[in-house]
Motif scaffolding. Structure first.
Motif, mmCIF file in Angstrom:
data_model
loop_
_atom_site.group_PDB
_atom_site.id
_atom_site.type_symbol
_atom_site.label_atom_id
_atom_site.label_comp_id
_atom_site.label_asym_id
_atom_site.label_seq_id
_atom_site.Cartn_x
_atom_site.Cartn_y
_atom_site.Cartn_z
ATOM 1 N N HIS A 144 0.267 -1.950 -3.082
ATOM 2 C CA HIS A 144 -0.929 -2.492 -3.728
ATOM 3 C C HIS A 144 -0.796 -2.332 -5.233
ATOM 4 N N HIS A 193 -2.712 -1.952 -8.863
ATOM 5 C CA HIS A 193 -3.991 -1.422 -9.328
ATOM 6 C C HIS A 193 -4.122 -1.535 -10.843
ATOM 7 N N CYS A 225 -8.171 2.592 -11.844
ATOM 8 C CA CYS A 225 -8.576 2.519 -10.437
ATOM 9 C C CYS A 225 -8.469 3.893 -9.771
ATOM 10 N N ALA A 265 -3.071 -7.446 -4.456
ATOM 11 C CA ALA A 265 -4.016 -6.855 -5.410
ATOM 12 C C ALA A 265 -4.929 -5.885 -4.676
ATOM 13 N N CYS A 266 -5.232 -4.780 -5.322
ATOM 14 C CA CYS A 266 -6.152 -3.797 -4.743
ATOM 15 C C CYS A 266 -7.515 -4.461 -4.533
ATOM 16 N N PRO A 267 -8.105 -4.325 -3.350
ATOM 17 C CA PRO A 267 -9.409 -4.949 -3.116
ATOM 18 C C PRO A 267 -10.554 -4.256 -3.857
ATOM 19 N N CYS A 325 -10.278 -2.653 -7.301
ATOM 20 C CA CYS A 325 -10.267 -2.909 -8.746
ATOM 21 C C CYS A 325 -9.909 -4.341 -9.117
ATOM 22 N N ARG A 326 -9.323 -5.101 -8.204
ATOM 23 C CA ARG A 326 -8.991 -6.519 -8.385
ATOM 24 C C ARG A 326 -8.224 -6.825 -9.668
ATOM 25 N N ASP A 361 -5.860 -8.803 -10.062
ATOM 26 C CA ASP A 361 -5.508 -10.221 -10.138
ATOM 27 C C ASP A 361 -6.486 -11.002 -11.008
ATOM 28 N N ARG A 362 -7.721 -10.547 -11.088
ATOM 29 C CA ARG A 362 -8.705 -11.231 -11.935
ATOM 30 C C ARG A 362 -8.346 -11.110 -13.409
#
Length: 121
Positions: free
Chosen positions: A72, A74, A78, A104-106, A108-109, A111-112
């Motif tokens: 994952h 982060h 995070c 992507a960590c669900p 801290c996200r 990817d955004r």
């Protein structure tokens, strides 16, 4: 008259430097992505790496029982990121490009944030 309790020195903290009368020194610690330069201050003694070499993303092993990916990705702040390796923006984008390797960590996200990053920066 009520007096506050006497302050004790803590062995794990270093004493605050002496300042001019009426001036209070405050010591803080902030991760580098959240810091901004203060106008008028001289930062010539600091030599931060260029933005394309900064390692700020954390790649950790996926939690036990997660059979979808191996790792994952982060954000630096995070709470789920324990250990792992630090990656640059380019390396983080490459890790997310392969959906079988990293996700992507669900929480801290990251990817955004990376969505707006330029791949060649």
């Amino acid at each position: 008259m009520v007096r506050p309790p006497a302050r004790r020195t803590r062995p794990h903290r270093r004493p605050a430097p002496r300042a001019e009368p009426g001036v209070r020194t405050v010591e803080i610690c902030v991760p580098h992505p959240y810091c901004r330069a203060v106008p008028g201050e001289d930062y010539s003694s600091l030599d931060p790496p260029p933005s394309h070499k900064r390692r700020r993303w954390s790649l950790t092993a996926a939690p036990p029982g997660d059979g979808w990916v191996e790792a994952h990705l982060h954000r630096p702040d995070c709470a789920q990121a324990h250990g792992g390796s630090l990656l640059t923006d380019r390396e983080a984008l490459a890790a997310l490009a392969d959906p079988d390797t990293a996700a992507a960590c669900p929480i801290c996200r990251p990817d955004r944030v990376l969505r707006g990053a330029r791949p060649n920066s």
